[in-house]
Design a protein around this motif. Structure first.
Motif, short mmCIF file in Angstrom:
data_model
loop_
_atom_site.label_atom_id
_atom_site.label_comp_id
_atom_site.label_asym_id
_atom_site.label_seq_id
_atom_site.Cartn_x
_atom_site.Cartn_y
_atom_site.Cartn_z
N MET A 1 0.85 -1.17 0.00
CA MET A 1 0.00 0.00 0.00
C MET A 1 0.90 1.24 0.00
O MET A 1 1.92 1.28 0.67
N LYS A 2 0.46 2.24 -0.75
CA LYS A 2 1.26 3.44 -0.90
C LYS A 2 0.34 4.64 -1.10
O LYS A 2 -0.72 4.51 -1.72
N VAL A 3 0.72 5.78 -0.56
CA VAL A 3 0.00 7.03 -0.82
C VAL A 3 1.02 8.10 -1.18
O VAL A 3 2.21 7.97 -0.90
N GLU A 4 0.56 9.15 -1.80
CA GLU A 4 1.39 10.30 -2.14
C GLU A 4 0.78 11.54 -1.49
O GLU A 4 -0.44 11.66 -1.40
N LEU A 5 1.63 12.44 -1.04
CA LEU A 5 1.19 13.68 -0.43
C LEU A 5 1.93 14.83 -1.09
O LEU A 5 3.16 14.79 -1.20
N LYS A 6 1.16 15.84 -1.56
CA LYS A 6 1.78 16.98 -2.23
C LYS A 6 1.28 18.27 -1.59
O LYS A 6 0.09 18.39 -1.29
N ARG A 7 2.18 19.18 -1.42
CA ARG A 7 1.82 20.49 -0.88
C ARG A 7 1.10 21.29 -1.95
O ARG A 7 1.54 21.35 -3.11
N ALA A 18 -3.98 8.13 -3.71
CA ALA A 18 -3.60 6.72 -3.63
C ALA A 18 -3.86 6.07 -4.99
O ALA A 18 -4.77 6.49 -5.71
N PRO A 19 -3.09 5.05 -5.33
CA PRO A 19 -3.27 4.39 -6.62
C PRO A 19 -4.63 3.71 -6.77
O PRO A 19 -5.07 3.45 -7.87
N SER A 20 -5.32 3.46 -5.66
CA SER A 20 -6.59 2.73 -5.72
C SER A 20 -7.76 3.58 -6.21
O SER A 20 -8.83 3.06 -6.50
N THR A 21 -7.58 4.92 -6.32
CA THR A 21 -8.68 5.80 -6.70
C THR A 21 -8.16 7.08 -7.32
O THR A 21 -6.99 7.45 -7.13
N ASN A 22 -9.03 7.79 -8.02
CA ASN A 22 -8.70 9.11 -8.55
C ASN A 22 -9.08 10.22 -7.59
O ASN A 22 -8.84 11.39 -7.87
N VAL A 23 -9.70 9.88 -6.48
CA VAL A 23 -10.15 10.86 -5.49
C VAL A 23 -8.95 11.45 -4.77
O VAL A 23 -8.02 10.73 -4.39
N LYS A 24 -8.98 12.76 -4.60
CA LYS A 24 -7.92 13.46 -3.86
C LYS A 24 -8.49 13.86 -2.50
O LYS A 24 -9.63 14.30 -2.39
N VAL A 25 -7.68 13.72 -1.46
CA VAL A 25 -8.08 14.09 -0.12
C VAL A 25 -7.29 15.33 0.28
O VAL A 25 -6.06 15.34 0.19
N HIS A 26 -8.02 16.36 0.74
CA HIS A 26 -7.37 17.60 1.14
C HIS A 26 -7.15 17.62 2.65
O HIS A 26 -8.06 17.32 3.43
N ILE A 27 -5.94 17.98 3.04
CA ILE A 27 -5.52 17.99 4.43
C ILE A 27 -4.94 19.37 4.73
O ILE A 27 -4.21 19.93 3.92
N ASP A 28 -5.30 19.88 5.90
CA ASP A 28 -4.79 21.19 6.30
C ASP A 28 -4.49 21.15 7.79
O ASP A 28 -5.02 20.31 8.52
N GLY A 29 -3.67 22.04 8.23
CA GLY A 29 -3.32 22.12 9.64
C GLY A 29 -4.22 23.09 10.39
O GLY A 29 -5.09 23.74 9.81
N SER A 30 -3.98 23.21 11.66
CA SER A 30 -4.73 24.15 12.49
C SER A 30 -4.31 25.58 12.16
O SER A 30 -3.22 25.81 11.61
N PRO A 31 -5.15 26.56 12.47
CA PRO A 31 -4.77 27.96 12.22
C PRO A 31 -3.48 28.36 12.94
O PRO A 31 -2.73 29.20 12.43
#
Length: 139
Positions: A1-7, A18-31
């Motif tokens: 299993m592998k994922v990629e994370l890009k700024r 992730a290679p299993s889907t075309n869906v992108k997940v957005h992640i952000d930090g606290s203010p």
């Protein structure tokens, strides 16, 4: 299993894939560290992972039991320690099932889904997190 994370921006907004889907997940930090509310926070994703892992298995087990599951939702709340790193110490999950479902079968299915089949649960418990769950059935 592998994922990629890009700024994505000059702050702390990231896009995971992730290679299993075309869906992108957005992640952000606290203010406090420059987050702008452009994605979920990493620890929220841990709670989402636990909820979804358990729910996938719960739905599958209820279907095998031939229960009339019409809908499912899960509310998850985590408590974190004060000292760094502020890891989870306790997590409570509440499943709401809708349909003509035998309560005893739902309890057994939830126990199996959460405690036997959910790998996210097992990783968290191995790290000392107390995890509890409850179920409501709505006809």
């Amino acid at each position: 299993m592998k994922v990629e994370l890009k700024r994505v921006n000059d702050a702390v907004h990231f896009e995971a894939s992730a290679p299993s889907t075309n869906v992108k997940v957005h992640i952000d930090g606290s203010p406090e560290i420059g987050g702008e509310g452009l994605g979920v926070r990493p620890m929220e994703m841990v709670l989402m992972a636990l909820a979804s892992c358990s729910s996938l298995d719960l739905v599958s087990i209820l279907k095998k039991q031939k229960q009339d599951l019409q809908d499912i939702s899960v509310s998850v709340e985590g408590e974190r320690r004060e000292e760094l790193p502020p890891v989870f110490t306790k997590i409570n999950m509440h499943f709401t099932l809708k349909g003509d479902i035998d309560p005893a079968k739902a309890e057994r299915a939830a126990e199996l889904a959460v405690k036997k089949y959910c790998s996210v649960h097992d990783m968290l418990v191995a790290g000392g997190v107390e995890i509890n769950y409850s179920i409501d059935i709505i006809k």
